[in-house]
Motif scaffolding. Sequence first.
Motif, PDB file in Angstrom:
ATOM      1  N   LEU A  31       5.371   8.090 -14.720  1.00 29.18           N
ATOM      2  CA  LEU A  31       4.369   7.652 -13.751  1.00 29.18           C
ATOM      3  C   LEU A  31       4.539   6.177 -13.414  1.00 29.18           C
ATOM      4  N   GLY A  32       4.769   5.367 -14.444  1.00 32.26           N
ATOM      5  CA  GLY A  32       4.956   3.944 -14.210  1.00 32.26           C
ATOM      6  C   GLY A  32       6.244   3.650 -13.453  1.00 32.26           C
ATOM      7  N   MET A  33       7.311   4.367 -13.789  1.00 29.03           N
ATOM      8  CA  MET A  33       8.605   4.099 -13.171  1.00 29.03           C
ATOM      9  C   MET A  33       8.657   4.563 -11.717  1.00 29.03           C
ATOM     10  N   ILE A  34       7.852   5.549 -11.377  1.00 27.22           N
ATOM     11  CA  ILE A  34       7.788   5.949  -9.968  1.00 27.22           C
ATOM     12  C   ILE A  34       7.341   4.755  -9.126  1.00 27.22           C
ATOM     13  N   MET A  35       6.354   4.028  -9.648  1.00 19.82           N
ATOM     14  CA  MET A  35       5.897   2.839  -8.943  1.00 19.82           C
ATOM     15  C   MET A  35       6.921   1.706  -9.048  1.00 19.82           C
ATOM     16  N   MET A  36       7.542   1.592 -10.223  1.00 20.48           N
ATOM     17  CA  MET A  36       8.544   0.539 -10.421  1.00 20.48           C
ATOM     18  C   MET A  36       9.720   0.718  -9.457  1.00 20.48           C
ATOM     19  N   MET A  37      10.216   1.933  -9.374  1.00 17.51           N
ATOM     20  CA  MET A  37      11.355   2.205  -8.519  1.00 17.51           C
ATOM     21  C   MET A  37      10.980   2.135  -7.040  1.00 17.51           C
ATOM     22  N   SER A  38       9.688   2.188  -6.785  1.00 20.69           N
ATOM     23  CA  SER A  38       9.263   2.093  -5.389  1.00 20.69           C
ATOM     24  C   SER A  38       9.542   0.717  -4.806  1.00 20.69           C
ATOM     25  N   PHE A  39       9.778  -0.278  -5.669  1.00 17.98           N
ATOM     26  CA  PHE A  39      10.100  -1.620  -5.173  1.00 17.98           C
ATOM     27  C   PHE A  39      11.236  -1.544  -4.154  1.00 17.98           C
ATOM     28  N   GLY A  40      12.382  -1.036  -4.619  1.00 18.41           N
ATOM     29  CA  GLY A  40      13.546  -0.974  -3.742  1.00 18.41           C
ATOM     30  C   GLY A  40      13.365   0.011  -2.608  1.00 18.41           C
ATOM     31  N   LEU A  41      12.758   1.161  -2.917  1.00 17.38           N
ATOM     32  CA  LEU A  41      12.613   2.197  -1.900  1.00 17.38           C
ATOM     33  C   LEU A  41      11.638   1.774  -0.807  1.00 17.38           C
ATOM     34  N   VAL A  42      10.512   1.174  -1.209  1.00 22.29           N
ATOM     35  CA  VAL A  42       9.533   0.714  -0.221  1.00 22.29           C
ATOM     36  C   VAL A  42      10.137  -0.396   0.632  1.00 22.29           C
ATOM     37  N   ASP A  43      10.838  -1.337  -0.028  1.00 17.03           N
ATOM     38  CA  ASP A  43      11.516  -2.398   0.730  1.00 17.03           C
ATOM     39  C   ASP A  43      12.465  -1.796   1.755  1.00 17.03           C
ATOM     40  N   THR A  44      13.257  -0.804   1.303  1.00 20.46           N
ATOM     41  CA  THR A  44      14.234  -0.173   2.189  1.00 20.46           C
ATOM     42  C   THR A  44      13.554   0.525   3.354  1.00 20.46           C
ATOM     43  N   PHE A  45      12.440   1.220   3.080  1.00 25.61           N
ATOM     44  CA  PHE A  45      11.745   1.953   4.139  1.00 25.61           C
ATOM     45  C   PHE A  45      11.214   1.004   5.215  1.00 25.61           C
ATOM     46  N   PHE A  46      10.494  -0.035   4.787  1.00 22.46           N
ATOM     47  CA  PHE A  46       9.917  -0.952   5.774  1.00 22.46           C
ATOM     48  C   PHE A  46      10.999  -1.736   6.515  1.00 22.46           C
ATOM     49  N   VAL A  47      12.044  -2.141   5.806  1.00 18.96           N
ATOM     50  CA  VAL A  47      13.136  -2.867   6.455  1.00 18.96           C
ATOM     51  C   VAL A  47      13.862  -1.964   7.443  1.00 18.96           C
ATOM     52  N   SER A  48      13.938  -0.658   7.136  1.00 20.89           N
ATOM     53  CA  SER A  48      14.610   0.269   8.049  1.00 20.89           C
ATOM     54  C   SER A  48      13.920   0.308   9.418  1.00 20.89           C
ATOM     55  N   LEU A  49      12.608  -0.015   9.440  1.00 19.23           N
ATOM     56  CA  LEU A  49      11.872  -0.039  10.696  1.00 19.23           C
ATOM     57  C   LEU A  49      12.274  -1.227  11.571  1.00 19.23           C
TER      58      LEU A  49
END
Length: 459
Positions: A31-49
Amino acid sequence: MTDSKKNVRATSLTEGDVGTILKRMTIPMILGMIMMMSFGLVDTFFVSLLGTEPLAAISFTFPVTFTVISLNIGLGIGTSAIIGKLQGSGNLEESREYATSSLMLSFSLVGGLAVIGYLTIDPIFALLNADASLMPLIHDYMTLWYLSSVFLALPMVGNSVLRASGDTRTPSILMAVGGGLNAALDPIFIFGVGPIPAMGIEGAALATLLAWIVGAVWIIWYMAVRKQLMVPRLLTFSELKKSALPVLRIGLPAAGANMLTPIAGGVMTAVVANYGAEAVAAWGVGNRLESIASIVILALSMTLPPIISQNVGASLYDRVEASYRLTLKFVVFWQLLVFAILWLLSDWIATSFAEEAEVASLIHLFLMIVPLGYGFQGIIILTNSSLNAMHRPMAALVLSFIRLFIFYVPVSYAASLFFGLKGLFWGVVAANLCMATVSYIYFNRALSEHRQEPGEQTA
């Protein structure tokens, strides 16, 4: 016994059902790592826009950022292996000194590496085949990211201390809060809100910096004041030297093994760059998605080592073997399920992360092939983490080198020469299968040696 003594008392992992212990420790970590790994994924998603160029720029940063993170991971592995054994043997005061030493080491070493990285942005990314037009974007992101890496060091190593003490719930909360804060700040700084100007790719790095400053302050307070798992002062040089050497003896080879991954990733990024910016963008998205798809593997790689360490220290090798084999069986079946889900959702995921049809098509191709090898990759990762827990860091380092530079890079590159980008993706799967076989055989041999010579292994 005083309250402080109770606070630092470890949870015993040498008794009870192995499966139950793994489940109890791993679920909070997932549960914690899902949020931790979201750092890179969220950055990638918003930057992709922002478009293909910013997305390609942040994709180029992945091997470099992971190199710095690998040093933290290695120091955390060394910290966990040492403190786990001390906690298990009841050496509580010494474990507090080692915890403080590890935090000081991580802050200093990562800070030094960050300075070097900042001063060499241009030559490093030129070696990765980054186009000159992307360099301004890369500078914008990496300048702030290097600063944030220093604050990242403290919660990462601090979490290793907590896990070695049998506490996986608190690290999970910290990772979740950090990931949530980053996700909330990303759109604000990237696109701008009210008086806050749109900062683009630089805003993603600023969000990460602020999230980790909060995490660093919190972990120091929690460990020093709330749980008294560390000495609430800076160590003297003689104290630091005494406690740092055992941590470095395991941590540096472990860090080296982890650093090989982004080096190989950099080589692969350079190979993929030959297919254009669209291919690099797709490769970057695929690698970010891999972090989420492998979340269970990564969680187990953090919860299995304390179990291995405590049971090796107690010479309970049947429990070591049972823990290792149970995790491997679970991971292989779990990752096959993950592959099936990604295969079914590949079209939707691809279009979510890319506006351009060509980039979406390549992301789709990646998801149809590469995740098939995630189960084999899990065997490799869990074997290496188990060897580090058994105080065999050099063995883990050698296996990492074989994985990346005997199998992963050569096999993938050779396949790409004959079958293009699709061949490269299949090469990744084949390389993971070969290395998983080697890793499994080696671990069983190492465990057999431990049974015959039950003393501590340091190399």
